[in-house]
Scaffold this motif. Sequence first.
Motif, PDB file in Angstrom:
ATOM      1  N   ASN A   1       0.787  -1.243   0.000  1.00 30.56           N
ATOM      2  CA  ASN A   1       0.000   0.000   0.000  1.00 30.56           C
ATOM      3  C   ASN A   1       0.815   1.287   0.000  1.00 30.56           C
ATOM      4  OD1 ASN A   1      -2.119  -1.763   0.158  1.00 30.56           O
ATOM      5  ND2 ASN A   1      -2.673  -1.274   2.271  1.00 30.56           N
ATOM      6  N   ALA A   2       2.096   1.207   0.339  1.00 30.79           N
ATOM      7  CA  ALA A   2       2.889   2.433   0.449  1.00 30.79           C
ATOM      8  C   ALA A   2       3.041   3.118  -0.904  1.00 30.79           C
ATOM      9  CB  ALA A   2       4.263   2.123   1.039  1.00 30.79           C
ATOM     10  N   GLU A   3       3.104   4.449  -0.857  1.00 32.46           N
ATOM     11  CA  GLU A   3       3.280   5.243  -2.074  1.00 32.46           C
ATOM     12  C   GLU A   3       4.759   5.507  -2.327  1.00 32.46           C
ATOM     13  OE1 GLU A   3       2.230   9.726  -2.526  1.00 32.46           O
ATOM     14  OE2 GLU A   3       0.435   8.630  -3.130  1.00 32.46           O
ATOM     15  N   ASN A   4       5.490   5.762  -1.240  1.00 37.18           N
ATOM     16  CA  ASN A   4       6.907   6.088  -1.343  1.00 37.18           C
ATOM     17  C   ASN A   4       7.754   4.813  -1.456  1.00 37.18           C
ATOM     18  OD1 ASN A   4       9.691   6.680  -0.133  1.00 37.18           O
ATOM     19  ND2 ASN A   4       8.837   8.750  -0.346  1.00 37.18           N
ATOM     20  N   ALA A   5       8.747   4.818  -2.349  1.00 36.77           N
ATOM     21  CA  ALA A   5       9.584   3.632  -2.574  1.00 36.77           C
ATOM     22  C   ALA A   5      10.369   3.254  -1.321  1.00 36.77           C
ATOM     23  CB  ALA A   5      10.535   3.886  -3.735  1.00 36.77           C
ATOM     24  N   ALA A   6      10.808   4.272  -0.557  1.00 33.12           N
ATOM     25  CA  ALA A   6      11.571   4.002   0.664  1.00 33.12           C
ATOM     26  C   ALA A   6      10.697   3.292   1.704  1.00 33.12           C
ATOM     27  CB  ALA A   6      12.118   5.307   1.236  1.00 33.12           C
ATOM     28  N   VAL A   7       9.427   3.639   1.745  1.00 32.01           N
ATOM     29  CA  VAL A   7       8.491   3.020   2.686  1.00 32.01           C
ATOM     30  C   VAL A   7       8.194   1.583   2.262  1.00 32.01           C
ATOM     31  CG1 VAL A   7       6.230   3.191   3.782  1.00 32.01           C
ATOM     32  CG2 VAL A   7       7.508   5.271   3.245  1.00 32.01           C
ATOM     33  N   LYS A   8       8.030   1.373   0.957  1.00 35.79           N
ATOM     34  CA  LYS A   8       7.830   0.012   0.441  1.00 35.79           C
ATOM     35  C   LYS A   8       9.025  -0.874   0.804  1.00 35.79           C
ATOM     36  CE  LYS A   8       4.841   0.682  -3.608  1.00 35.79           C
ATOM     37  NZ  LYS A   8       3.835  -0.367  -3.322  1.00 35.79           N
ATOM     38  N   SER A   9      10.216  -0.326   0.603  1.00 33.51           N
ATOM     39  CA  SER A   9      11.444  -1.072   0.900  1.00 33.51           C
ATOM     40  C   SER A   9      11.556  -1.378   2.388  1.00 33.51           C
ATOM     41  CB  SER A   9      12.657  -0.256   0.434  1.00 33.51           C
ATOM     42  OG  SER A   9      13.853  -0.927   0.748  1.00 33.51           O
TER      43      SER A   9
ATOM     44  N   LEU B   1      19.047  -7.454  18.965  1.00 39.19           N
ATOM     45  CA  LEU B   1      19.163  -6.008  19.197  1.00 39.19           C
ATOM     46  C   LEU B   1      19.776  -5.229  18.028  1.00 39.19           C
ATOM     47  CD1 LEU B   1      20.053  -5.447  22.964  1.00 39.19           C
ATOM     48  CD2 LEU B   1      18.365  -4.180  21.619  1.00 39.19           C
ATOM     49  N   PRO B   2      20.904  -5.662  17.456  1.00 42.94           N
ATOM     50  CA  PRO B   2      21.480  -4.901  16.338  1.00 42.94           C
ATOM     51  C   PRO B   2      20.524  -4.753  15.155  1.00 42.94           C
ATOM     52  CG  PRO B   2      23.068  -6.497  17.181  1.00 42.94           C
ATOM     53  CD  PRO B   2      21.763  -6.791  17.836  1.00 42.94           C
ATOM     54  N   THR B   3      19.712  -5.780  14.901  1.00 39.95           N
ATOM     55  CA  THR B   3      18.733  -5.722  13.808  1.00 39.95           C
ATOM     56  C   THR B   3      17.674  -4.665  14.110  1.00 39.95           C
ATOM     57  OG1 THR B   3      19.038  -8.067  13.326  1.00 39.95           O
ATOM     58  CG2 THR B   3      17.040  -7.055  12.479  1.00 39.95           C
ATOM     59  N   LEU B   4      17.218  -4.621  15.349  1.00 42.21           N
ATOM     60  CA  LEU B   4      16.204  -3.632  15.740  1.00 42.21           C
ATOM     61  C   LEU B   4      16.763  -2.210  15.656  1.00 42.21           C
ATOM     62  CD1 LEU B   4      14.636  -5.437  18.843  1.00 42.21           C
ATOM     63  CD2 LEU B   4      13.720  -5.336  16.515  1.00 42.21           C
ATOM     64  N   GLU B   5      18.020  -2.049  16.044  1.00 43.56           N
ATOM     65  CA  GLU B   5      18.654  -0.730  15.983  1.00 43.56           C
ATOM     66  C   GLU B   5      18.795  -0.271  14.527  1.00 43.56           C
ATOM     67  OE1 GLU B   5      22.089  -1.684  18.253  1.00 43.56           O
ATOM     68  OE2 GLU B   5      21.181  -1.121  20.172  1.00 43.56           O
ATOM     69  N   HIS B   6      19.107  -1.236  13.645  1.00 43.41           N
ATOM     70  CA  HIS B   6      19.174  -0.929  12.214  1.00 43.41           C
ATOM     71  C   HIS B   6      17.790  -0.549  11.682  1.00 43.41           C
ATOM     72  CE1 HIS B   6      20.314  -1.138   8.016  1.00 43.41           C
ATOM     73  NE2 HIS B   6      19.398  -2.065   7.798  1.00 43.41           N
ATOM     74  N   HIS B   7      16.761  -1.262  12.135  1.00 40.16           N
ATOM     75  CA  HIS B   7      15.384  -0.956  11.727  1.00 40.16           C
ATOM     76  C   HIS B   7      14.990   0.463  12.149  1.00 40.16           C
ATOM     77  CE1 HIS B   7      13.920  -5.429  11.460  1.00 40.16           C
ATOM     78  NE2 HIS B   7      14.804  -5.114  10.541  1.00 40.16           N
ATOM     79  N   LEU B   8      15.389   0.866  13.337  1.00 39.31           N
ATOM     80  CA  LEU B   8      15.059   2.204  13.828  1.00 39.31           C
ATOM     81  C   LEU B   8      15.680   3.275  12.925  1.00 39.31           C
ATOM     82  CD1 LEU B   8      13.831   4.155  15.869  1.00 39.31           C
ATOM     83  CD2 LEU B   8      15.864   3.828  17.315  1.00 39.31           C
ATOM     84  N   LYS B   9      16.945   3.073  12.569  1.00 42.42           N
ATOM     85  CA  LYS B   9      17.622   4.051  11.698  1.00 42.42           C
ATOM     86  C   LYS B   9      16.936   4.134  10.335  1.00 42.42           C
ATOM     87  CE  LYS B   9      22.216   3.582  13.770  1.00 42.42           C
ATOM     88  NZ  LYS B   9      23.600   3.079  13.581  1.00 42.42           N
ATOM     89  N   GLU B  10      16.596   2.977   9.766  1.00 41.16           N
ATOM     90  CA  GLU B  10      15.934   2.954   8.458  1.00 41.16           C
ATOM     91  C   GLU B  10      14.528   3.544   8.531  1.00 41.16           C
ATOM     92  OE1 GLU B  10      17.435   2.134   5.546  1.00 41.16           O
ATOM     93  OE2 GLU B  10      19.217   2.030   6.836  1.00 41.16           O
ATOM     94  N   SER B  11      13.859   3.334   9.667  1.00 42.69           N
ATOM     95  CA  SER B  11      12.516   3.898   9.851  1.00 42.69           C
ATOM     96  C   SER B  11      12.584   5.417   9.929  1.00 42.69           C
ATOM     97  CB  SER B  11      11.875   3.341  11.126  1.00 42.69           C
ATOM     98  OG  SER B  11      11.702   1.942  11.023  1.00 42.69           O
ATOM     99  N   GLU B  12      13.597   5.925  10.607  1.00 38.68           N
ATOM    100  CA  GLU B  12      13.761   7.383  10.710  1.00 38.68           C
ATOM    101  C   GLU B  12      14.070   7.992   9.346  1.00 38.68           C
ATOM    102  OE1 GLU B  12      16.750   7.389  13.734  1.00 38.68           O
ATOM    103  OE2 GLU B  12      15.293   7.716  15.361  1.00 38.68           O
ATOM    104  N   LYS B  13      14.882   7.290   8.542  1.00 38.05           N
ATOM    105  CA  LYS B  13      15.177   7.770   7.183  1.00 38.05           C
ATOM    106  C   LYS B  13      13.903   7.816   6.342  1.00 38.05           C
ATOM    107  CE  LYS B  13      19.898   5.907   6.788  1.00 38.05           C
ATOM    108  NZ  LYS B  13      20.731   4.893   6.089  1.00 38.05           N
ATOM    109  N   ALA B  14      13.118   6.736   6.424  1.00 38.36           N
ATOM    110  CA  ALA B  14      11.870   6.689   5.638  1.00 38.36           C
ATOM    111  C   ALA B  14      10.885   7.743   6.118  1.00 38.36           C
ATOM    112  CB  ALA B  14      11.256   5.289   5.750  1.00 38.36           C
TER     113      ALA B  14
END
Length: 203
Positions: A88-96, A185-198
């Motif tokens: 459903n996402a419109e933005n490519a970064a959100v889809k990714s 934990l490292p995976t979750l921390e990476h997810h947080l950074k990518e979520s902030e970018k998106a």
Amino acid sequence: MKNIVVTLFAVAALTACKKNEPTSSSQSTESTTMSPPAESGMTASDSTKMGESKVPTTSLNDQDKKFADAAAKGGLMEVMMGDLAATNAENAAVKSLGAMMVTDHTKANDELKKWASGTGYTLPAGLDAEKQKMYDDLKAKKGKDFDKKYTDLMVSDHKEDIEEFKKEAAEGKESSLKSFASKTLPTLEHHLKESEKAKNAVK
């Protein structure tokens, strides 16, 4: 004459006794046939295997149970929302971002299920009412509204996840569950950074 009769009687008696005595060969045969049969066909290795039933080696404290339940429900929600974002996402970064959440959290969920199976602990099979409402609210949104809502949720949710996983790694009792928390934990921390970018990409 009496001596001959006595002698014959003695010989007859000895002969009779010897006939009643089993020979050594018949004794060995008898001992062979009398050996006890194997019990119901079980071997020593079979009985050993039967003893290897799944029994929790350690009891879980309240922290372990609370963490396991929250991680199971949270992980399931991440996968469900990620599926929505990938579609459903419109933005490519959100889809990714959504696709990454599905892949990584499916893997983490499988590891948690494997741990639960090994310890005999029953994890929640679905979302609680609060998380179900969050999912339903997100599902109702479209376009940029969806992208903004999804990235907001991913940022706030992963901040909470990181705190919960850190707490389990420090305060949990069951060693393999603590290890799962530390490893994830490292995976979750990476997810947080990518979520902030998106999130920044959809402002």
